[in-house]
Scaffold this active site. Structure first.
Site, PDB file in Angstrom:
ATOM      1  N   CYS A 141     -57.702 -29.788  -7.463  1.00  0.00           N
ATOM      2  CA  CYS A 141     -56.600 -30.711  -7.773  1.00  0.00           C
ATOM      3  C   CYS A 141     -56.544 -31.870  -6.781  1.00  0.00           C
ATOM      4  O   CYS A 141     -56.414 -33.031  -7.180  1.00  0.00           O
ATOM      5  CB  CYS A 141     -55.277 -29.951  -7.788  1.00  0.00           C
ATOM      6  SG  CYS A 141     -55.022 -28.906  -6.336  1.00  0.00           S
ATOM      7  N   HIS A 220     -48.389 -31.442  -4.629  1.00  0.00           N
ATOM      8  CA  HIS A 220     -48.935 -31.925  -3.359  1.00  0.00           C
ATOM      9  C   HIS A 220     -48.548 -33.402  -3.226  1.00  0.00           C
ATOM     10  O   HIS A 220     -48.145 -34.052  -4.203  1.00  0.00           O
ATOM     11  CB  HIS A 220     -50.464 -31.891  -3.355  1.00  0.00           C
ATOM     12  CG  HIS A 220     -51.094 -30.554  -3.528  1.00  0.00           C
ATOM     13  ND1 HIS A 220     -50.880 -29.488  -2.699  1.00  0.00           N
ATOM     14  CD2 HIS A 220     -52.017 -30.113  -4.439  1.00  0.00           C
ATOM     15  CE1 HIS A 220     -51.631 -28.463  -3.073  1.00  0.00           C
ATOM     16  NE2 HIS A 220     -52.315 -28.813  -4.145  1.00  0.00           N
TER      17      HIS A 220
HETATM   18  P1  NAD Z   1     -54.635 -17.607 -10.973  1.00  0.00           P
HETATM   19  O1  NAD Z   1     -54.581 -16.520  -9.971  1.00  0.00           O
HETATM   20  O2  NAD Z   1     -53.372 -18.196 -11.475  1.00  0.00           O
HETATM   21  O3  NAD Z   1     -55.464 -17.155 -12.236  1.00  0.00           O
HETATM   22  C1  NAD Z   1     -56.657 -16.468 -12.108  1.00  0.00           C
HETATM   23  C2  NAD Z   1     -56.903 -15.638 -13.348  1.00  0.00           C
HETATM   24  O4  NAD Z   1     -58.114 -14.930 -13.183  1.00  0.00           O
HETATM   25  C3  NAD Z   1     -55.842 -14.604 -13.632  1.00  0.00           C
HETATM   26  O5  NAD Z   1     -55.647 -14.611 -15.025  1.00  0.00           O
HETATM   27  C4  NAD Z   1     -56.446 -13.285 -13.230  1.00  0.00           C
HETATM   28  O6  NAD Z   1     -56.012 -12.227 -14.056  1.00  0.00           O
HETATM   29  C5  NAD Z   1     -57.899 -13.554 -13.477  1.00  0.00           C
HETATM   30  N1  NAD Z   1     -58.768 -12.770 -12.596  1.00  0.00           N
HETATM   31  C6  NAD Z   1     -58.548 -12.213 -11.417  1.00  0.00           C
HETATM   32  N2  NAD Z   1     -59.656 -11.583 -10.955  1.00  0.00           N
HETATM   33  C7  NAD Z   1     -60.573 -11.759 -11.872  1.00  0.00           C
HETATM   34  C8  NAD Z   1     -61.895 -11.328 -12.002  1.00  0.00           C
HETATM   35  N3  NAD Z   1     -62.509 -10.604 -11.070  1.00  0.00           N
HETATM   36  N4  NAD Z   1     -62.547 -11.696 -13.102  1.00  0.00           N
HETATM   37  C9  NAD Z   1     -61.932 -12.426 -14.067  1.00  0.00           C
HETATM   38  N5  NAD Z   1     -60.657 -12.845 -13.994  1.00  0.00           N
HETATM   39  C10 NAD Z   1     -60.009 -12.514 -12.910  1.00  0.00           C
HETATM   40  O7  NAD Z   1     -55.574 -18.740 -10.328  1.00  0.00           O
HETATM   41  P2  NAD Z   1     -55.588 -20.282 -10.628  1.00  0.00           P
HETATM   42  O8  NAD Z   1     -54.574 -20.942  -9.771  1.00  0.00           O
HETATM   43  O9  NAD Z   1     -55.553 -20.506 -12.101  1.00  0.00           O
HETATM   44  O10 NAD Z   1     -56.993 -20.693 -10.028  1.00  0.00           O
HETATM   45  C11 NAD Z   1     -58.199 -20.574 -10.767  1.00  0.00           C
HETATM   46  C12 NAD Z   1     -59.238 -21.524 -10.197  1.00  0.00           C
HETATM   47  O11 NAD Z   1     -58.746 -22.856 -10.318  1.00  0.00           O
HETATM   48  C13 NAD Z   1     -59.535 -21.333  -8.703  1.00  0.00           C
HETATM   49  O12 NAD Z   1     -60.878 -21.700  -8.467  1.00  0.00           O
HETATM   50  C14 NAD Z   1     -58.632 -22.346  -8.041  1.00  0.00           C
HETATM   51  O13 NAD Z   1     -59.050 -22.725  -6.756  1.00  0.00           O
HETATM   52  C15 NAD Z   1     -58.713 -23.484  -9.028  1.00  0.00           C
HETATM   53  N6  NAD Z   1     -57.601 -24.417  -8.998  1.00  0.00           N
HETATM   54  C16 NAD Z   1     -56.329 -23.989  -8.836  1.00  0.00           C
HETATM   55  C17 NAD Z   1     -55.294 -24.903  -8.761  1.00  0.00           C
HETATM   56  C18 NAD Z   1     -53.881 -24.473  -8.535  1.00  0.00           C
HETATM   57  O14 NAD Z   1     -53.139 -25.192  -7.912  1.00  0.00           O
HETATM   58  N7  NAD Z   1     -53.465 -23.339  -9.009  1.00  0.00           N
HETATM   59  C19 NAD Z   1     -55.562 -26.261  -8.900  1.00  0.00           C
HETATM   60  C20 NAD Z   1     -56.873 -26.688  -9.161  1.00  0.00           C
HETATM   61  C21 NAD Z   1     -57.884 -25.747  -9.185  1.00  0.00           C
END
Ligand code: NAD
Length: 341
Positions: A141, A220
């Site tokens: 992000c 942010h």
């Molecule tokens: P989250 O924890 O909200 O969601 C992750 C999902 O993956 C959940 O549905 C969980 O059940 C699932 N999960 C957990 N372990 C798993 C596994 N071993 N195999 C498959 N699924 C699994 O996380 P998020 O915030 O959506 O982040 C996901 C990605 O996006 C990360 O790389 C993060 O850095 C990136 N990201 C997050 C944000 C943010 O602010 N949340 C912003 C940009 C990018």
């Protein structure tokens, strides 16, 4: 025939990407995966997305809760032309071997290192380089936000050096165990990793960043300082270029948009799904130039700004559209992206 998109990990980012894919006329959601039968699994079923279990041995847990689960991750991959991996940071790298073995294209998120795909994506900067690729990483992000505003400024005026401070949210709204609750927590790694991450997308940009965490969950905030190469640039020149830039918008203090709180209120009033702000809001009055140094403030809705980039990445990798401008316009139209601020 529509491109078949599987989403591995239906959390903060995954559920938003699924809803955005469902709005497109050239792609469809063929399934999403979860690791536990929680409220987000229920949401997937309510939305009509076929549900898969990312960890096969946990499959009975879903059935115990009465959730109709179609199979494990391999079954989801078999249904998919492309997987958007939205698992927590580091898990995507572990999954990459399976994606390669099963010969499915894969998009990773910013929690993974650049090396996971060897290519880091931003729609404005390098859409065409993703065309036909098998693996791509959509940057985080913060990196997406920095690329969105710095790239057009560099293109139009040249940049000698960027220094930027990331004021980071402590956690996403649903993350009840994150913090700090009552502190300002500087990242002692100076410069922070964000600068080098921007350089995975714009390699010839000289940028250093520092980072601080604060007790907020909604957005942010970036305080940015740019040494411009061109002389005699005026604030209005910068504003004009950013006004022409997709997915960047201006907010105005003089009508009461004084903080991230009011930006989220705008999104709520506009009826945006989940209060999402896909574009990067820049405070117009913060655009100041002093002795050839540009200053500006921007906010980042961390939960949603990467969503349009993921849609464009699918389109490029699946060779559905070669022209970046057309893909960006199509994505933004389906999301009603330019209708709010
Ligand atoms: P989250 O924890 O909200 O969601 C992750 C999902 O993956 C959940 O549905 C969980 O059940 C699932 N999960 C957990 N372990 C798993 C596994 N071993 N195999 C498959 N699924 C699994 O996380 P998020 O915030 O959506 O982040 C996901 C990605 O996006 C990360 O790389 C993060 O850095 C990136 N990201 C997050 C944000 C943010 O602010 N949340 C912003 C940009 C990018």
């Amino acid at each position: 025939m529509n491109c078949k998109v599987g989403i591995n990990g239906f959390g903060t980012i995954g559920k938003r990407i699924a809803d955005a894919v469902a709005l497109q006329d050239d792609m469809e959601v063929v399934g999403v995966s979860k690791t536990s039968p929680n409220y987000e699994s229920k949401l997937a079923l309510d939305r009509g997305y076929p549900l898969y279990c990312a960890v096969s041995e946990r499959l009975p847990n879903f059935r115990e809760k009465g959730m109709d689960v179609k199979g494990g991750l391999e079954e989801l991959i078999e249904q998919s032309d492309i997987i958007v991996d939205c698992t927590p940071g580091g898990v995507g790298a572990k999954n990459s071997e399976l994606y390669q073995e099963m010969d499915v294209k894969a998009i990773y998120q910013g929690g993974e290192d650049h090396e996971v795909a060897g290519f880091s994506f931003n729609s404005l900067v390098n859409y065409i380089d993703a065309y036909g690729r098998d693996e791509t990483r959509v940057v985080s992000c913060n990196t997406t936000a920095l690329c969105r505003t710095l790239y057009p400024i560099k293109r139009e005026f040249g940049i000698d050096k960027v220094r930027a401070t990331m004021i980071r949210r402590g956690g996403d709204p649903k993350q009840d165990e994150r913090g700090p609750i009552n502190a300002i927590k500087p990242k002692m790694k100076v410069p922070s990793h964000h600068g080098p991450d921007v350089m995975t997308v714009i390699p010839d940009l000289d940028i250093d960043t520092t980072a601080v965490k604060v007790p907020t969950t909604i957005m942010h905030f970036h305080s940015i300082n740019v040494e411009l190469s061109e002389t005699d640039v005026k604030p209005n020149d910068i504003i004009e270029v950013l006004e022409e830039t997709p997915r960047v918008t201006f907010v105005d203090e003089d009508i009461g948009v004084k903080s991230t709180a009011q930006i989220i209120e705008l999104a709520r009033d506009a009826g945006r799904p989940r209060n999402d702000v896909w574009e990067i809001p820049v405070w117009r009055d913060s655009v100041v130039i002093k002795d050839n140094e540009l200053y500006y403030f921007q906010a980042v809705h961390q939960e949603s700004d990467v969503v349009p980039e993921n849609i464009d990445a699918i389109r490029a990798m699946m060779e559905l559209e070669k022209d970046s401008t057309k893909s960006i316009e199509k994505t933004d139209k389906t999301l009603n992206l330019n209708q709010m601020l």
